[in-house]
Design a protein around this motif. Structure first.
Motif, PDB file in Angstrom:
ATOM      1  N   ASP A  78       0.836  -1.193   0.000  1.00 25.76           N
ATOM      2  CA  ASP A  78       0.000   0.000   0.000  1.00 25.76           C
ATOM      3  C   ASP A  78       0.875   1.249   0.000  1.00 25.76           C
ATOM      4  O   ASP A  78       0.615   2.203  -0.739  1.00 25.76           O
ATOM      5  CB  ASP A  78      -0.917  -0.008   1.221  1.00 25.76           C
ATOM      6  N   GLY A  79       1.921   1.235   0.824  1.00 21.80           N
ATOM      7  CA  GLY A  79       2.832   2.367   0.851  1.00 21.80           C
ATOM      8  C   GLY A  79       3.527   2.574  -0.480  1.00 21.80           C
ATOM      9  O   GLY A  79       3.699   3.707  -0.941  1.00 21.80           O
ATOM     10  N   ARG A  80       3.918   1.464  -1.119  1.00 20.72           N
ATOM     11  CA  ARG A  80       4.569   1.553  -2.429  1.00 20.72           C
ATOM     12  C   ARG A  80       3.641   2.189  -3.454  1.00 20.72           C
ATOM     13  O   ARG A  80       4.075   3.022  -4.271  1.00 20.72           O
ATOM     14  CB  ARG A  80       4.995   0.154  -2.883  1.00 20.72           C
ATOM     15  N   THR A  81       2.366   1.817  -3.406  1.00 20.95           N
ATOM     16  CA  THR A  81       1.403   2.405  -4.332  1.00 20.95           C
ATOM     17  C   THR A  81       1.268   3.902  -4.095  1.00 20.95           C
ATOM     18  O   THR A  81       1.274   4.702  -5.037  1.00 20.95           O
ATOM     19  CB  THR A  81       0.027   1.731  -4.167  1.00 20.95           C
ATOM     20  N   ARG A  82       1.173   4.289  -2.818  1.00 28.74           N
ATOM     21  CA  ARG A  82       1.015   5.712  -2.493  1.00 28.74           C
ATOM     22  C   ARG A  82       2.252   6.519  -2.883  1.00 28.74           C
ATOM     23  O   ARG A  82       2.149   7.659  -3.327  1.00 28.74           O
ATOM     24  CB  ARG A  82       0.724   5.875  -0.997  1.00 28.74           C
ATOM     25  N   ILE A  83       3.435   5.934  -2.697  1.00 30.13           N
ATOM     26  CA  ILE A  83       4.667   6.673  -2.956  1.00 30.13           C
ATOM     27  C   ILE A  83       4.971   6.760  -4.442  1.00 30.13           C
ATOM     28  O   ILE A  83       5.234   7.840  -4.981  1.00 30.13           O
ATOM     29  CB  ILE A  83       5.849   6.016  -2.222  1.00 30.13           C
ATOM     30  N   TRP A  84       4.958   5.616  -5.134  1.00 35.41           N
ATOM     31  CA  TRP A  84       5.476   5.577  -6.498  1.00 35.41           C
ATOM     32  C   TRP A  84       4.421   5.555  -7.587  1.00 35.41           C
ATOM     33  O   TRP A  84       4.726   5.811  -8.744  1.00 35.41           O
ATOM     34  CB  TRP A  84       6.409   4.388  -6.668  1.00 35.41           C
ATOM     35  N   GLU A  85       3.178   5.249  -7.262  1.00 28.37           N
ATOM     36  CA  GLU A  85       2.162   5.167  -8.307  1.00 28.37           C
ATOM     37  C   GLU A  85       1.130   6.293  -8.191  1.00 28.37           C
ATOM     38  O   GLU A  85       0.858   6.987  -9.160  1.00 28.37           O
ATOM     39  CB  GLU A  85       1.464   3.802  -8.246  1.00 28.37           C
ATOM     40  N   THR A  86       0.555   6.472  -7.011  1.00 24.55           N
ATOM     41  CA  THR A  86      -0.487   7.488  -6.847  1.00 24.55           C
ATOM     42  C   THR A  86       0.086   8.892  -6.870  1.00 24.55           C
ATOM     43  O   THR A  86      -0.407   9.772  -7.575  1.00 24.55           O
ATOM     44  CB  THR A  86      -1.248   7.255  -5.532  1.00 24.55           C
ATOM     45  N   GLY A  87       1.141   9.122  -6.078  1.00 24.27           N
ATOM     46  CA  GLY A  87       1.736  10.443  -6.006  1.00 24.27           C
ATOM     47  C   GLY A  87       0.958  11.371  -5.086  1.00 24.27           C
ATOM     48  O   GLY A  87      -0.143  11.052  -4.626  1.00 24.27           O
TER      49      GLY A  87
END
Length: 260
Positions: A78-87
């Motif tokens: 979830d953190g990876r998505t927020r950091i590198w994908e969602t922005g």
């Protein structure tokens, strides 16, 4: 400076996640030393993380290794998505909003607390009473379903009418000053001379502090935010530093981390 548990989660997220490996405790202690965390604090943190189902132990001979659990894997993904994908900057909003209304019995204080916490994490802000709003199309049905509150909530996807002042609505529903302060603190530490010279320590601290800055950010449409919204500059600084730190940090980790 981030807490030791957060820094260790960043270590495992950056170098262990999805690799199916465990890391020798001595390697973890060596990394902690680079971060200014004592051996005693490192060992205590590892024990707490095991007790919280964030890490699992694995013995090999006389050595103890630590790997991710299902819970920590989900958190890190979830953190990876927020950091590198969602922005952090929402400059592509199509004007859609998700509305969730709920009505719970007065005695359901725990359920109300859990629901509000989940809604805030998912980017919702309260408009009034039991009516919350979030930008874009959010799977709010999953939130209420996981809490067993389907019979007490209604979810809508809508667009604002011409008479609705979205800027005022955003200011009422969200703590913009608090969100801006998180980014300002990040910039004060990282937009200038590097606070840490060790590439591995700098990278783990950078990612941990960036995640802290964005974790409660609902990604509101930038056109409805104050001018010079600090997330724009902060995201640019983060991405530049993250890219520059990747190769040297990985080189150090490759020689430092004993994994099985």
């Amino acid at each position: 400076m981030a807490q030791p548990q957060t820094l260790l989660l960043m270590l495992f997220g950056d170098f262990v996640l999805d690799r199916g490996v465990s890391v020798f405790s001595g390697s973890v202690i060596d990394v902690c030393a680079r971060l200014g965390v004592s051996e005693h604090a490192a060992r205590s943190t590892l024990t707490r993380m095991v007790n919280r189902d964030l890490l699992q132990r694995r013995r090999a001979g006389r050595r103890m290794y630590f790997g991710l659990t299902e819970r920590s894997t989900a958190i890190l993904r979830d953190g990876r998505t927020r950091i590198w994908e969602t922005g952090a900057v929402n400059d592509r909003c199509d004007g859609t909003w998700t509305l969730l209304s709920f009505s719970l019995p007065e005695s359901w204080q725990r359920q109300r607390h859990d629901l509000r916490s989940q809604l805030a994490w998912a980017g919702f802000g309260p408009i009034q009473g039991g009516l919350w709003i979030a930008p874009g199309e959010v799977d709010a049905q999953q939130i209420v379903g996981e809490l067993g509150l389907e019979a007490h909530a209604r979810v809508f996807h809508a667009r604002a009418g011409a008479l609705t002042d979205i800027g005022a609505l955003v200011r009422d529903a969200y703590d913009l000053d608090g969100l801006a302060r998180n980014y300002a603190e990040f910039l004060a530490r990282w937009d200038g001379p590097p606070p840490l010279t060790d590439p591995l320590a700098a990278r783990l601290s950078l990612i941990a502090e960036w995640l802290h800055a964005i974790r409660r950010d609902p990604r509101l449409p930038v056109e409805h935010l104050p001018a010079e919204w600090p997330a724009v500059r902060a995201q640019k600084v983060f991405r530049e530093l993250e890219t520059a730190s990747l190769a040297p940090a990985r080189a150090i980790a490759a020689g430092l981390l004993d994994v099985i």
